[in-house]
Design an enzyme around this catalytic site. Structure first.
Site, short mmCIF file in Angstrom:
data_model
loop_
_atom_site.label_atom_id
_atom_site.label_comp_id
_atom_site.label_asym_id
_atom_site.label_seq_id
_atom_site.Cartn_x
_atom_site.Cartn_y
_atom_site.Cartn_z
N GLU A 115 0.81 -1.23 0.00
CA GLU A 115 0.00 0.00 0.00
C GLU A 115 0.84 1.28 0.00
O GLU A 115 0.55 2.21 -0.76
CB GLU A 115 -0.95 0.01 1.21
CG GLU A 115 -2.13 -0.95 1.09
CD GLU A 115 -1.85 -2.37 1.53
OE1 GLU A 115 -0.66 -2.72 1.71
OE2 GLU A 115 -2.81 -3.14 1.68
N1 COA Z 1 -6.16 -3.54 -9.25
C1 COA Z 1 -6.59 -3.40 -10.50
N2 COA Z 1 -6.06 -4.05 -11.55
C2 COA Z 1 -5.04 -4.87 -11.28
C3 COA Z 1 -4.54 -5.06 -9.99
C4 COA Z 1 -5.15 -4.35 -8.93
N3 COA Z 1 -4.76 -4.49 -7.65
N4 COA Z 1 -3.51 -5.95 -10.05
C5 COA Z 1 -3.38 -6.29 -11.34
N5 COA Z 1 -4.32 -5.64 -12.07
C6 COA Z 1 -4.50 -5.71 -13.54
C7 COA Z 1 -3.36 -5.08 -14.28
O1 COA Z 1 -3.53 -3.68 -14.36
C8 COA Z 1 -3.45 -5.77 -15.63
O2 COA Z 1 -4.47 -5.16 -16.37
P1 COA Z 1 -4.30 -4.99 -17.98
O3 COA Z 1 -4.32 -6.43 -18.49
O4 COA Z 1 -5.50 -4.21 -18.36
O5 COA Z 1 -2.99 -4.33 -18.19
C9 COA Z 1 -3.92 -7.18 -15.23
O6 COA Z 1 -4.48 -7.07 -13.93
C10 COA Z 1 -2.80 -8.17 -15.17
O7 COA Z 1 -1.79 -7.64 -14.36
P2 COA Z 1 -0.24 -7.96 -14.59
O8 COA Z 1 0.55 -7.08 -13.67
O9 COA Z 1 0.06 -7.90 -16.05
O10 COA Z 1 -0.22 -9.49 -14.13
P3 COA Z 1 0.96 -10.37 -13.55
O11 COA Z 1 0.39 -11.75 -13.45
O12 COA Z 1 2.21 -10.15 -14.29
O13 COA Z 1 1.22 -9.80 -12.06
C11 COA Z 1 0.53 -9.05 -9.86
C12 COA Z 1 0.23 -9.97 -11.05
C13 COA Z 1 -0.61 -9.23 -8.87
C14 COA Z 1 1.85 -9.46 -9.20
C15 COA Z 1 0.65 -7.58 -10.35
O14 COA Z 1 -0.48 -7.29 -11.16
C16 COA Z 1 0.68 -6.55 -9.24
O15 COA Z 1 1.70 -6.34 -8.63
N6 COA Z 1 -0.47 -5.86 -9.00
C17 COA Z 1 -0.54 -4.79 -8.04
C18 COA Z 1 -0.91 -5.38 -6.70
C19 COA Z 1 -0.90 -4.38 -5.57
O16 COA Z 1 0.03 -3.62 -5.33
N7 COA Z 1 -1.98 -4.44 -4.79
C20 COA Z 1 -2.14 -3.64 -3.62
C21 COA Z 1 -3.44 -2.96 -3.65
S1 COA Z 1 -3.62 -1.98 -2.20
#
Ligand code: COA
Length: 260
Positions: free
Chosen positions: A136
């Protein structure tokens, strides 16, 4: 209720609840929060359900709050903004407070609220390689509503480090700090989850609910403040139908009726 964000399978007393929004890595938006809260609440009311397993469809368990949705909520009125935050808090409380044991089946990633969901569950099994993080702060926000569940599990020392850096960490570290109970090779994940489920099915259903209530009541309290409560609970439970059956079954060298 027709579910858009979840998939629920029930078989022989075990409910499997799948977060099913893999295109955004099972991120929580308002609908997902509502569906998960009401589903878990309703499952907790059904006597036929003995154990709940929560997992994620697609490559990861849960990427936490949906960041698009978070952005949108920020432009709501303060009241509506607070209402959405309260709904999220209610979800974690529903998990923690469920009379049923809830097992998290964790793979891929569990970040932010996803890691919070893991913390609120009773038992968590993670695949090696799963990335965890209280990310976060990297987004300019804080792990607020999940903190009451995370802190007791991992302790202040680890929480200070992880909440302030927002760094990602591996399943092995998650196990070392107590966020998950086990970190196992991905190919063994389902078998280990099933083993935990089998263990839970040996426990008296009322006893499990009462044990969860006991943990909630006793955690962080002074012995003097909880002793009367603990005395009353054991007196009540050993004279209950379930307690009597469990004690009798042991003495008669047979399985209790709930474990057959
Ligand atoms: N909210 C909204 N969308 C999200 C998301 C979230 N928390 N996490 C991932 N997505 C979306 C991405 O934007 C992407 O969308 P797109 O296809 O339109 O570009 C899709 O999900 C796939 O994400 P991607 O990062 O390409 O997948 P990955 O499998 O390589 O990695 C994670 C997965 C979860 C490791 C990575 O997406 C990530 O780090 N997400 C952020 C998580 C985070 O910090 N959450 C804390 C919230 S307080």
């Amino acid at each position: 209720m027709k579910l858009e964000r979840l998939q629920v399978d029930v078989e022989r007393g075990v409910a499997r609840v799948w977060l099913n929004r893999p295109e955004v890595r099972n991120a929580f938006d308002g609908l997902m929060v509502t569906e998960l809260r009401t589903t878990l609440f309703d499952l907790g009311l059904q006597d036929s359900i003995r154990v709940i397993v929560v997992g994620g469809r697609g490559p990861v368990f849960c990427a936490g709050a949906d960041l698009q949705w978070m952005r949108a909520v920020a432009s709501f009125t303060r009241e509506d903004n607070l209402r959405e935050a309260q709904a999220m808090a209610d979800l974690f409380f529903t998990v923690y407070n469920s009379p049923r044991p809830i097992v998290a089946r964790v793979h891929g990633a569990a970040l932010g609220g996803g890691a919070g969901l893991v913390a609120a569950c009773d038992i968590s099994v993670a695949a090696l390689g799963t990335r965890f993080g209280f990310t976060e702060v990297r987004l300019g926000i804080i792990p607020a509503v999940i903190s009451p569940y995370v802190l007791p599990k991992i302790g202040e020392s680890a929480a200070r480090e992880l909440f302030l850096t927002g760094e990602r960490f591996e399943a092995v570290r998650a196990q070392e700090i107590g966020l998950v109970g086990a970190a196992v090779p991905e190919e063994d994940l389902d078998a280990v989850v099933e083993q935990r489920v089998s263990e839970l099915l040996l426990s008296g259903p009322r006893a499990v609910a009462e044990a969860k209530a006991l943990l909630r009541e006793v955690a962080w309290r002074r012995v003097e403040d909880v002793q009367r409560y603990t005395v009353e609970r054991i007196a009540e439970l050993r004279s209950s139908a379930e307690g009597q059956e469990g004690l009798r079954a042991f003495l008669e060298k047979r399985k209790p009726d709930w474990a057959r």
